[in-house]
Design a protein around this motif. Sequence first.
Motif, mmCIF file in Angstrom:
data_model
loop_
_atom_site.group_PDB
_atom_site.id
_atom_site.type_symbol
_atom_site.label_atom_id
_atom_site.label_comp_id
_atom_site.label_asym_id
_atom_site.label_seq_id
_atom_site.Cartn_x
_atom_site.Cartn_y
_atom_site.Cartn_z
ATOM 1 N N ILE A 246 -19.477 -106.677 45.859
ATOM 2 C CA ILE A 246 -20.876 -106.245 45.863
ATOM 3 C C ILE A 246 -21.007 -104.854 45.251
ATOM 4 O O ILE A 246 -21.958 -104.560 44.508
ATOM 5 N N GLN A 247 -20.064 -103.976 45.543
ATOM 6 C CA GLN A 247 -20.111 -102.629 44.974
ATOM 7 C C GLN A 247 -20.075 -102.688 43.453
ATOM 8 O O GLN A 247 -20.833 -101.979 42.774
ATOM 9 N N ALA A 253 -24.867 -97.733 39.029
ATOM 10 C CA ALA A 253 -25.124 -96.810 40.139
ATOM 11 C C ALA A 253 -24.632 -97.487 41.405
ATOM 12 O O ALA A 253 -25.428 -97.985 42.214
ATOM 13 N N PRO A 254 -23.304 -97.551 41.586
ATOM 14 C CA PRO A 254 -22.745 -98.377 42.658
ATOM 15 C C PRO A 254 -23.118 -97.899 44.047
ATOM 16 O O PRO A 254 -23.302 -96.707 44.295
ATOM 17 N N ALA A 255 -23.252 -98.875 44.942
ATOM 18 C CA ALA A 255 -23.496 -98.557 46.344
ATOM 19 C C ALA A 255 -22.319 -97.782 46.900
ATOM 20 O O ALA A 255 -21.168 -97.964 46.484
ATOM 21 N N THR A 256 -22.589 -96.897 47.850
ATOM 22 C CA THR A 256 -21.523 -96.086 48.434
ATOM 23 C C THR A 256 -20.781 -96.881 49.508
ATOM 24 O O THR A 256 -21.292 -97.873 50.044
ATOM 25 N N ALA A 257 -19.582 -96.417 49.808
ATOM 26 C CA ALA A 257 -18.792 -97.071 50.859
ATOM 27 C C ALA A 257 -19.523 -97.030 52.196
ATOM 28 O O ALA A 257 -19.448 -97.971 52.991
ATOM 29 N N GLU A 258 -20.253 -95.931 52.447
ATOM 30 C CA GLU A 258 -21.009 -95.807 53.686
ATOM 31 C C GLU A 258 -22.116 -96.855 53.770
ATOM 32 O O GLU A 258 -22.363 -97.434 54.829
ATOM 33 N N ASP A 259 -22.808 -97.079 52.635
ATOM 34 C CA ASP A 259 -23.870 -98.087 52.609
ATOM 35 C C ASP A 259 -23.317 -99.487 52.840
ATOM 36 O O ASP A 259 -23.954 -100.330 53.483
ATOM 37 N N ALA A 293 -31.344 -102.289 50.363
ATOM 38 C CA ALA A 293 -30.474 -102.036 51.517
ATOM 39 C C ALA A 293 -29.247 -101.212 51.147
ATOM 40 O O ALA A 293 -28.817 -100.340 51.917
ATOM 41 N N VAL A 294 -28.638 -101.481 50.004
ATOM 42 C CA VAL A 294 -27.434 -100.746 49.590
ATOM 43 C C VAL A 294 -27.573 -100.155 48.196
ATOM 44 O O VAL A 294 -26.677 -99.442 47.733
ATOM 45 N N ALA A 295 -28.645 -100.464 47.517
ATOM 46 C CA ALA A 295 -28.864 -99.970 46.153
ATOM 47 C C ALA A 295 -30.359 -99.742 45.973
ATOM 48 O O ALA A 295 -31.162 -100.054 46.848
ATOM 49 N N SER A 296 -30.755 -99.219 44.830
ATOM 50 C CA SER A 296 -32.169 -98.930 44.585
ATOM 51 C C SER A 296 -32.963 -100.223 44.486
ATOM 52 O O SER A 296 -32.430 -101.285 44.134
ATOM 53 N N ASP A 297 -34.259 -100.129 44.784
ATOM 54 C CA ASP A 297 -35.133 -101.290 44.677
ATOM 55 C C ASP A 297 -35.099 -101.883 43.271
ATOM 56 O O ASP A 297 -35.241 -103.101 43.088
ATOM 57 N N GLN A 299 -32.741 -102.421 41.396
ATOM 58 C CA GLN A 299 -31.605 -103.313 41.184
ATOM 59 C C GLN A 299 -31.811 -104.686 41.823
ATOM 60 O O GLN A 299 -30.943 -105.550 41.718
ATOM 61 N N GLY A 300 -32.948 -104.868 42.476
ATOM 62 C CA GLY A 300 -33.236 -106.162 43.071
ATOM 63 C C GLY A 300 -32.311 -106.465 44.235
ATOM 64 O O GLY A 300 -31.949 -105.586 45.011
ATOM 65 N N GLU A 301 -31.903 -107.739 44.367
ATOM 66 C CA GLU A 301 -30.991 -108.170 45.425
ATOM 67 C C GLU A 301 -29.574 -108.231 44.864
ATOM 68 O O GLU A 301 -29.239 -109.164 44.138
ATOM 69 N N PRO A 302 -28.730 -107.263 45.179
ATOM 70 C CA PRO A 302 -27.339 -107.370 44.714
ATOM 71 C C PRO A 302 -26.707 -108.659 45.230
ATOM 72 O O PRO A 302 -26.833 -108.993 46.409
ATOM 73 N N ALA A 303 -26.046 -109.392 44.352
ATOM 74 C CA ALA A 303 -25.467 -110.679 44.731
ATOM 75 C C ALA A 303 -24.163 -110.890 43.978
ATOM 76 O O ALA A 303 -23.997 -110.422 42.848
ATOM 77 N N VAL A 304 -23.262 -111.606 44.617
ATOM 78 C CA VAL A 304 -21.978 -111.883 43.991
ATOM 79 C C VAL A 304 -21.401 -113.159 44.577
ATOM 80 O O VAL A 304 -21.662 -113.501 45.737
ATOM 81 N N THR A 305 -20.629 -113.885 43.781
ATOM 82 C CA THR A 305 -19.878 -115.052 44.249
ATOM 83 C C THR A 305 -18.411 -114.808 43.953
ATOM 84 O O THR A 305 -18.036 -114.566 42.806
ATOM 85 N N VAL A 306 -17.579 -114.850 44.979
ATOM 86 C CA VAL A 306 -16.140 -114.655 44.829
ATOM 87 C C VAL A 306 -15.460 -116.009 44.989
ATOM 88 O O VAL A 306 -15.738 -116.747 45.948
ATOM 89 N N SER A 307 -14.570 -116.337 44.063
ATOM 90 C CA SER A 307 -13.961 -117.667 44.040
ATOM 91 C C SER A 307 -13.122 -117.923 45.283
ATOM 92 O O SER A 307 -12.589 -116.994 45.918
ATOM 93 N N TRP A 308 -12.985 -119.201 45.606
ATOM 94 C CA TRP A 308 -12.158 -119.575 46.749
ATOM 95 C C TRP A 308 -10.693 -119.237 46.501
ATOM 96 O O TRP A 308 -9.941 -118.929 47.445
ATOM 97 N N ALA A 309 -10.273 -119.249 45.235
ATOM 98 C CA ALA A 309 -8.896 -118.864 44.919
ATOM 99 C C ALA A 309 -8.642 -117.409 45.300
ATOM 100 O O ALA A 309 -7.571 -117.070 45.824
#
Length: 321
Positions: A246-247, A253-259, A293-297, A299-309
Amino acid sequence: MTRTDPGFTDHEIEALLASALTARSEQIDHDDLHAYAPLAEPQPRRDRLAPVRRIGSSGWVRPLPIAAMVATAAAFVIAVSGVSIPGTSSPDAAPVAYVVRFDGGPSGDAHLKASFTPHDVPIDGGTKATSTYPLVVVTGGTPKLEKQVMDAANAKIVAEINAYRKQLRALGLTSRRLSQTITVRSDAQAGHAVSIVFDVVNDFGGAVPTTTSTAAVIDKRTGHAFSATDLFADVPAADRIMRRAIQRATEPAPATAEDLAALSMDDTATGLTSPLTWYPTKAGLRWVVDRGAVASDAQGEPAVTVSWARLAGQIAAEQGF
């Protein structure tokens, strides 16, 4: 001091479920429940009423005596995962209908259809607010399997309604005629899991309502809700992998570890993982974070898909991914 809202009481659930069963009986009556193709996408209201009136389960919608309704409702309040939420038919409510088809049961021989139609109800709890949400009806399996799928989906909706009215209490908005709208965004199927993703819009009286989402992740074999601990042998390790992904998704402008630290698939506290929505897909584990929630408005909804592998070391045995 604002009184803490403990959630729906047994009496509220019994009374409102009886209302839901009555409304559902009147709405569907003796229609042919299997003659209509599913609505693959949300439908505008002008196209919704006729087909949606014919989606449902004859096992759950035939008229019942009030005593039988209350007895049925009482059986649903033993645990949160066993709550079937209430509603009344509302043709002018959110113009959305959605149907999900999947194979269920231990041998996969039950071809289930879960239909979601909009209903609205006062959420009470000392407020004047209402919630419009999808009433879930499941057909195609054994009565036990159908009920368990309904309970799993409804538990997420109950959690969102309870969270909303608790926020209204905390903000001193109990006298305002505000509203919440819950709709189905999408569904996904992977391994033994079928996921229903809900969008939630909460009105707190401001210029712009707040938006969030949540997902019910259901075991197709049993109908029970999947928790993160059911799917992953090491949830914190899976969380760490997903937070890093997600970061990267929030760059430049990556989200911080704290966020990111609060993002977790562990929902033991409230039944929700806000501002995170997670669910399995064929491509991998999907994470979506609420806007802002973790980034600026912007940037919309940050989203990611991580493979099952990539997650192979954290997946619990026999999940079919």
